[in-house]
Design an enzyme around this catalytic site. Structure first.
Site, PDB file in Angstrom:
ATOM      1  CG  ASN A 140     -20.160  23.596 -29.172  1.00 47.42           C
ATOM      2  OD1 ASN A 140     -20.715  24.132 -29.948  1.00 47.42           O
ATOM      3  ND2 ASN A 140     -20.530  22.306 -28.318  1.00 47.42           N
ATOM      4  CB  CYS A 156     -23.455  17.238 -24.986  1.00 48.39           C
ATOM      5  SG  CYS A 156     -22.663  18.898 -24.566  1.00 48.39           S
TER       6      CYS A 156
HETATM    7  C1  LIG Z   1     -20.354  25.194 -22.876  1.00 49.91           C
HETATM    8  C2  LIG Z   1     -21.345  25.568 -23.928  1.00 49.91           C
HETATM    9  C3  LIG Z   1     -22.800  25.914 -23.819  1.00 49.91           C
HETATM   10  C4  LIG Z   1     -23.368  25.537 -22.065  1.00 49.91           C
HETATM   11  O1  LIG Z   1     -22.687  26.527 -21.225  1.00 49.91           O
HETATM   12  P1  LIG Z   1     -22.866  26.100 -19.726  1.00 49.91           P
HETATM   13  O2  LIG Z   1     -22.426  27.202 -18.872  1.00 49.91           O
HETATM   14  O3  LIG Z   1     -22.257  24.663 -19.679  1.00 49.91           O
HETATM   15  O4  LIG Z   1     -24.645  25.864 -19.451  1.00 49.91           O
HETATM   16  C5  LIG Z   1     -23.387  26.514 -24.730  1.00 49.91           C
HETATM   17  N1  LIG Z   1     -23.043  26.664 -25.762  1.00 49.91           N
HETATM   18  C6  LIG Z   1     -21.664  26.674 -26.210  1.00 49.91           C
HETATM   19  C7  LIG Z   1     -21.529  26.920 -27.403  1.00 49.91           C
HETATM   20  C8  LIG Z   1     -20.900  25.996 -25.496  1.00 49.91           C
HETATM   21  O5  LIG Z   1     -19.800  25.691 -25.836  1.00 49.91           O
END
Ligand SMILES: *Cc1c(COP(=O)(O)O)cnc(C)c1O
Length: 395
Positions: A151, A324
């Site tokens: 991400n 985050c």
């Molecule tokens: C955004 C994200 C999450 C978390 O997903 P949510 O639906 O916001 O809980 C987990 N893993 C990755 C790689 C993400 O980009």
């Protein structure tokens, strides 16, 4: 100009998703567990959504469990594998150093219950090495969990090879595919994926909903106990408006995936070429094996936070590291995992573009980032030390 370049944090909901949600709220508001027709009509919509989503990743409808999002799906997948492993005396898990915190923090929790965790190196390019994975697995390994695409730096892992290796060794394979679903082709059968997490708000669906794919035959453990919804694997009345919105969003995004990727890759490469002109800068993560929408740069001698604020004033929404970690002082664990030192990791910028971005917007980003970096360097004590030779340049 107003440019939203933080699609890895969240995406804007599509009109299709909004319409599907509105339709549900107005016309399918019954409880899917109710036996009368108002409930059964809602149940039909729930199963339509499951069917639609399953087809897109080549799963069967009953292999899809709706969750509150990617984080919950990650938690449930890892807990399931841990409980299955524990019963057989297998308490070793292999993952990577740059997973999302939903994975890393769940693994950390398991350490307190006697699990042994190996985190693979992701190297300078942000990609794990399959031979290192093969050496890391042991007789007592119960799970390999490696994300499909990162991400923060957008690098894509060799999922099919990882899946095949896990299948060969009889180890469960989970992948956090939150950044990949809707953006990369996924075939859970072909890629030998046992469990996969996805989140609607990363592909133009609503927040607070997602799904877990769990291959049939794997006894999925529930995180939430209560009613018999989701075949006893996830209690609580289903969030049907969000689920219908998610299915509609995914259907639309997946249909245009190749077209979107081709366009985004051109713009991504234009951004990378333009930002590379900034002295003492470097792209984070492999240039080719990365999501078409991801650009992540480090600029020596500046603070990422100041960069973000000044870019916001110029109409550009971006991120430093991940959502985050901006706000916290710790540099991104992802950038540290690919070998960036703290100072350099702090001066980083993540641009995650959407399919509607234009070349003009890319050029606007390039010129504004260049100006702001030069401006911040003009009064940065770190930059002065670099320029006067008191400190050595790293980039
Ligand atoms: C955004 C994200 C999450 C978390 O997903 P949510 O639906 O916001 O809980 C987990 N893993 C990755 C790689 C993400 O980009």
């Amino acid at each position: 100009m107003n440019i939203y370049a933080d699609n890895a944090a969240t995406t804007k909901m599509s009109d299709t998703a909004i319409n599907a949600m509105t339709d549900c709220i107005k016309n399918f508001w019954g409880n899917p567990s109710s036996l009368y027709s108002i409930g059964q009509r809602a149940k039909e919509k729930l199963e339509d959504a499951r069917f639609e989503i399953a087809g897109i990743i080549n799963a069967e409808p009953r292999e899809i469990i709706f969750t509150s999002g990617g984080s919950e799906a990650d938690n449930q997948a890892i807990l399931t594998a841990a409980l299955i492993g524990k019963k057989k005396g297998k308490t070793h898990i292999v993952s990577s150093a740059f997973e999302h915190h939903a994975v890393l923090h769940t693994l950390n929790k398991l350490k307190n219950y006697g699990f042994d965790i190996t985190l693979l190196d992701v190297h300078e390019n942000g990609i794990i090495n399959i031979n290192e994975l093969e050496s890391a697995v042991r007789n007592d390994t119960c799970l390999v969990t490696i994300m499909t695409a990162n991400n923060e730096i957008g690098t894509i892992q060799p999922i099919k090879e990882i899946g095949a290796l896990c299948r060969k060794h009889g180890i469960l394979f989970h992948t956090d595919a939150v950044q990949a679903v809707g953006h990369l082709p996924i075939d859970v059968k072909d890629q030998c994926i046992d469990m996969l997490s996805a989140s609607a708000h990363k592909f133009h669906g609503p927040k607070g909903t997602g799904f877990l794919y769990c291959r049939k035959g794997i006894p999925l453990s529930s995180l939430i106990e209560g009613g018999a919804q989701e075949r006893n694997k996830r209690a609580g009345t289903e969030n049907l408006p969000a689920i219908m919105g998610m299915a509609a969003a995914l259907k639309e995004t997946a249909a245009d995936m190749d077209k979107h990727n081709a366009h985004k890759a051109v713009i991504r490469d234009r951004l990378i070429a333009g930002l590379s002109q900034i002295p003492h800068s470097a792209l984070n993560g492999d240039a080719a094996q990365r999501l078409s929408g991801n650009v992540n740069f480090s600029f020596e001698g500046i603070e990422g936070e100041s960069l973000l604020i000044l870019l916001d004033q110029r109409g550009i929404s971006a991120s430093s590291g991940s959502a985050c970690t901006s706000g916290a002082l710790d540099p991104s664990h992802v950038l540290l995992s690919i070998g960036r030192i703290h100072d350099v990791a702090h001066g980083s910028l993540r641009l995650t573009i959407g399919e509607d971005i234009t070349e003009d917007e890319a050029d606007y980003i390039i010129s504004n980032v260049s100006e702001v970096v030069a401006y911040l360097r003009s009064f940065s004590p770190v930059w002065r030390d670099l320029m006067t030779g008191k400190r050595e340049f790293i980039l």
